[in-house]
Design a protein around this motif. Structure first.
Motif, PDB file in Angstrom:
ATOM      1  N   PHE A  61       0.851  -1.187   0.000  1.00 54.61           N
ATOM      2  CA  PHE A  61       0.000   0.000   0.000  1.00 54.61           C
ATOM      3  C   PHE A  61       0.887   1.238   0.000  1.00 54.61           C
ATOM      4  O   PHE A  61       1.985   1.224   0.574  1.00 54.61           O
ATOM      5  CB  PHE A  61      -0.907  -0.003   1.239  1.00 54.61           C
ATOM      6  CG  PHE A  61      -2.039   0.971   1.151  1.00 54.61           C
ATOM      7  CD1 PHE A  61      -3.157   0.683   0.387  1.00 54.61           C
ATOM      8  CD2 PHE A  61      -1.987   2.178   1.812  1.00 54.61           C
ATOM      9  CE1 PHE A  61      -4.206   1.584   0.286  1.00 54.61           C
ATOM     10  CE2 PHE A  61      -3.024   3.089   1.727  1.00 54.61           C
ATOM     11  CZ  PHE A  61      -4.143   2.790   0.961  1.00 54.61           C
ATOM     12  N   ASP A  62       0.418   2.301  -0.600  1.00 55.96           N
ATOM     13  CA  ASP A  62       1.166   3.556  -0.657  1.00 55.96           C
ATOM     14  C   ASP A  62       1.069   4.288   0.680  1.00 55.96           C
ATOM     15  O   ASP A  62      -0.026   4.698   1.080  1.00 55.96           O
ATOM     16  CB  ASP A  62       0.602   4.421  -1.782  1.00 55.96           C
ATOM     17  CG  ASP A  62       1.365   5.723  -1.971  1.00 55.96           C
ATOM     18  OD1 ASP A  62       2.262   6.056  -1.163  1.00 55.96           O
ATOM     19  OD2 ASP A  62       1.051   6.427  -2.953  1.00 55.96           O
ATOM     20  N   PRO A  63       2.182   4.496   1.374  1.00 58.23           N
ATOM     21  CA  PRO A  63       2.132   5.171   2.676  1.00 58.23           C
ATOM     22  C   PRO A  63       1.728   6.643   2.572  1.00 58.23           C
ATOM     23  O   PRO A  63       1.379   7.251   3.579  1.00 58.23           O
ATOM     24  CB  PRO A  63       3.549   5.018   3.225  1.00 58.23           C
ATOM     25  CG  PRO A  63       4.402   4.831   2.025  1.00 58.23           C
ATOM     26  CD  PRO A  63       3.553   4.106   1.019  1.00 58.23           C
ATOM     27  N   GLN A  64       1.740   7.213   1.365  1.00 55.72           N
ATOM     28  CA  GLN A  64       1.332   8.608   1.170  1.00 55.72           C
ATOM     29  C   GLN A  64      -0.184   8.739   0.953  1.00 55.72           C
ATOM     30  O   GLN A  64      -0.716   9.840   0.972  1.00 55.72           O
ATOM     31  CB  GLN A  64       2.071   9.216  -0.030  1.00 55.72           C
ATOM     32  CG  GLN A  64       3.579   9.181   0.105  1.00 55.72           C
ATOM     33  CD  GLN A  64       4.073   9.850   1.381  1.00 55.72           C
ATOM     34  OE1 GLN A  64       3.624  10.927   1.743  1.00 55.72           O
ATOM     35  NE2 GLN A  64       4.995   9.199   2.068  1.00 55.72           N
ATOM     36  N   ASP A  65      -0.862   7.622   0.748  1.00 57.88           N
ATOM     37  CA  ASP A  65      -2.303   7.618   0.549  1.00 57.88           C
ATOM     38  C   ASP A  65      -2.994   8.028   1.849  1.00 57.88           C
ATOM     39  O   ASP A  65      -2.543   7.672   2.939  1.00 57.88           O
ATOM     40  CB  ASP A  65      -2.752   6.201   0.137  1.00 57.88           C
ATOM     41  CG  ASP A  65      -4.195   6.121  -0.291  1.00 57.88           C
ATOM     42  OD1 ASP A  65      -5.086   6.336   0.563  1.00 57.88           O
ATOM     43  OD2 ASP A  65      -4.441   5.817  -1.474  1.00 57.88           O
ATOM     44  N   ASP A  66      -4.086   8.777   1.737  1.00 54.37           N
ATOM     45  CA  ASP A  66      -4.820   9.240   2.921  1.00 54.37           C
ATOM     46  C   ASP A  66      -5.340   8.093   3.782  1.00 54.37           C
ATOM     47  O   ASP A  66      -5.614   8.280   4.971  1.00 54.37           O
ATOM     48  CB  ASP A  66      -6.000  10.129   2.507  1.00 54.37           C
ATOM     49  CG  ASP A  66      -5.550  11.455   1.918  1.00 54.37           C
ATOM     50  OD1 ASP A  66      -4.393  11.860   2.158  1.00 54.37           O
ATOM     51  OD2 ASP A  66      -6.364  12.087   1.214  1.00 54.37           O
ATOM     52  N   ARG A  67      -5.499   6.917   3.210  1.00 56.82           N
ATOM     53  CA  ARG A  67      -6.028   5.759   3.951  1.00 56.82           C
ATOM     54  C   ARG A  67      -4.941   4.923   4.611  1.00 56.82           C
ATOM     55  O   ARG A  67      -5.227   3.918   5.257  1.00 56.82           O
ATOM     56  CB  ARG A  67      -6.838   4.876   3.009  1.00 56.82           C
ATOM     57  CG  ARG A  67      -8.035   5.600   2.404  1.00 56.82           C
ATOM     58  CD  ARG A  67      -8.590   4.855   1.235  1.00 56.82           C
ATOM     59  NE  ARG A  67      -7.586   4.906   0.160  1.00 56.82           N
ATOM     60  CZ  ARG A  67      -7.723   4.329  -1.018  1.00 56.82           C
ATOM     61  NH1 ARG A  67      -8.785   3.629  -1.301  1.00 56.82           N
ATOM     62  NH2 ARG A  67      -6.767   4.426  -1.933  1.00 56.82           N
TER      63      ARG A  67
END
Length: 130
Positions: A81-87
């Protein structure tokens, strides 16, 4: 065994696949070795992380800890998962909650790529693991 035979493959102690129950994202946990019932290694979050990557990192942690004379064997966690994603915070929380039995018994985890020590420590406090 003759010299052309490959070296035997040493399997890790434990491999886990985690599938986020809310969104279907994948995560992994690998305990390469338990030494005196313990293993240690960080949790990383990045797009494209694989079980193979996490397994190699857990093995490297076993080697690192042995060379340093540190307690325990090696372990590692990974979340695709992208750690910069809001979720990212909610995905990490669900992963940590799912891994609670390992944290309570044998895995001492820390931050790694995409997972800050502060965020992980806050989650451990929130979930009663610290």
């Amino acid at each position: 065994m003759n010299v052309t035979d490959p070296a035997p493959i040493r399997e890790p102690y434990l491999r886990l696949l985690w599938v986020d129950p809310e969104r279907g994202y994948r995560g992994y946990a690998v305990i390469d070795r338990l030494v005196d019932g313990l293993a240690g290694g960080g949790i990383r979050m990045r797009p494209g992380v694989t079980l193979d990557e996490v397994e190699r990192l857990a093995l490297a942690m076993s080697h690192k800890k042995a060379l340093a004379g540190a307690m325990g064997g090696g372990a590692k966690g990974g979340i695709d998962f992208d750690p910069q994603d809001d979720r990212a915070a909610e995905v990490l929380r669900r992963y940590v909650a799912a891994m609670t039995p390992l944290f309570r018994t044998c895995w001492s985890a820390a931050g790694d790529l995409g997972v800050s020590e502060d965020r992980l420590a806050a989650l451990f406090r929130e979930l009663g693991l610290a």
